[in-house]
Design a protein around this motif. Sequence first.
Motif, PDB file in Angstrom:
ATOM      1  N   GLN A  43       0.556  -1.591  -0.279  1.00 39.39           N
ATOM      2  CA  GLN A  43      -0.167   0.221  -0.049  1.00 39.39           C
ATOM      3  C   GLN A  43       0.367   1.187  -0.100  1.00 39.39           C
ATOM      4  O   GLN A  43       1.538   1.671   0.315  1.00 39.39           O
ATOM      5  N   THR A  60      -1.484   8.021  -2.026  1.00 40.76           N
ATOM      6  CA  THR A  60      -1.386   8.020  -3.355  1.00 40.76           C
ATOM      7  C   THR A  60      -2.277  10.198  -2.720  1.00 40.76           C
ATOM      8  O   THR A  60      -1.885  11.035  -3.942  1.00 40.76           O
ATOM      9  N   GLY A  62      -3.171   2.965  -8.405  1.00 42.55           N
ATOM     10  CA  GLY A  62      -3.102   1.641  -8.164  1.00 42.55           C
ATOM     11  C   GLY A  62      -4.249   1.333  -8.262  1.00 42.55           C
ATOM     12  O   GLY A  62      -6.039   1.588  -8.904  1.00 42.55           O
ATOM     13  N   SER A  63      -4.264  -0.124  -6.877  1.00 46.95           N
ATOM     14  CA  SER A  63      -5.509  -0.134  -7.157  1.00 46.95           C
ATOM     15  C   SER A  63      -6.743  -0.586  -5.187  1.00 46.95           C
ATOM     16  O   SER A  63      -5.622  -0.833  -4.479  1.00 46.95           O
ATOM     17  N   ARG A  70      -2.731   0.557  -3.896  1.00 47.22           N
ATOM     18  CA  ARG A  70      -2.147  -0.863  -3.523  1.00 47.22           C
ATOM     19  C   ARG A  70      -1.164  -0.742  -4.872  1.00 47.22           C
ATOM     20  O   ARG A  70      -2.937  -1.210  -6.476  1.00 47.22           O
ATOM     21  N   THR A  71       0.048  -0.775  -4.975  1.00 42.70           N
ATOM     22  CA  THR A  71       0.184  -0.685  -5.989  1.00 42.70           C
ATOM     23  C   THR A  71       1.386  -2.529  -6.755  1.00 42.70           C
ATOM     24  O   THR A  71       1.192  -3.183  -5.520  1.00 42.70           O
ATOM     25  N   THR A  90       7.627   0.249  -5.581  1.00 41.66           N
ATOM     26  CA  THR A  90       6.995   2.132  -5.718  1.00 41.66           C
ATOM     27  C   THR A  90       7.159   2.025  -4.452  1.00 41.66           C
ATOM     28  O   THR A  90       6.162   1.428  -3.317  1.00 41.66           O
TER      29      THR A  90
END
Length: 414
Positions: free
Chosen positions: A43, A46, A73-74, A199-200, A205
């Motif tokens: 995580q 952002t 990300g998601s 979440r990347t 990242t």
Amino acid sequence: MRKTRNRPARVAALAAVFLAATAVHTAAPAPARAASGSARPHQVVTWAASADRVGDGVPDRAYRLVVHTSVAGSAARIRLSNAFGDRPLTLDSVYAGIRESGAALRPGSNRRLTFGGATAVTVPAGHTVLSDPLPGPLPAATDLVVSLHSPDAAGPATGHGMALQTSYTTRGDHTAEEGADHWTATTGSWFYLDAVSVRTAAPRTGAVVALGDSITDGWHSSTGLNRRWPDYLARRLRQSGTGVQGVANEGISGNKVLADGAGQSALHRLERDVLSQPGVRTVFLFEGVNDLKAHTGVTAADLIAGYREVVARAHAAGKCVVGATVGPFKGWGEWDAAAESVRQEVNAFVRTGGAFDAVTDFDRILRSPYDPERVLPALDGGDHLHPNDKGMQSMADAVDLTALDCTGGPHTTG
């Protein structure tokens, strides 16, 4: 010349994927566990804004808060804050969607957030809460809109006063609506919303947190256009392909390193605003002008000791620290020769003291070659302290992006 013509189309396409991924869900599930033997989800923050007191809570008021993402990300998670409240804060409805324009959301994008599976959440006084992950991707450089409603808010409200972004308010719970009809009042502050993380896919990242004052907060940059220097930095990072992609702006107008006043001091808020954010690799410390220009008797040794404490605590948490020199401010009402002397001594330490993992010389970028104690007129926002949009971009352009990656980890000297 850099090609940017297709970027809006790419963002729109990613947003469409976000809509499709979330369309089958009526509520976000509780955080999923990693499969046996798989890597733990990574995580990364952002978007974030420093917490402070922003007036008093108003019962039966809803806020539609517009924020701008940095890293894509998601499974977005929203952090809500009651850090300055003196009683529990109940939020009975919280939604997140993609902005179309104004207060209107892109059709199909507005999704209810849950907290441990529940649609309502009570945030204890002095605490934050994190939502469950919202299914689907969240693109970079996108206006995410978080709508929230409290039936009985009262007492001190927590948020960020100088957002330099128009958000919207209404009476009653209209958080589920995607249209703008009920969202007719505006606000220039963010209420209760503290951070957004995603979440990347790439485990390397990470994010950088800019810890600063009104210059970092963006004063004198253009409202609503995301032209603070951390915004320009986020644009550079997206184009660079470096490991650090997330940017969190933790500036507070008037903030000091050593003393509370305009927000808690950098030392007092370091853990909450900076070190607690997920995926942070580097802290970017650009603060001190309010300590030395306030005629409170702060010496260079005092401010340097404050810097050293920030570095030590960040290093203990495994973060690198980039230090920035204090910019010129001759012409500002509080400038005098004594404050200038402290500034010069502090900047000499930042440049050569060896405490930081890397240094960005904002003083060199901003100062006039004809009077180094003044901001270059072409970069001056008009008050001889805060840069304009061009100055903000010049600051971001001066940052060594490779230093933010912190690939070797923090050093232990200094």
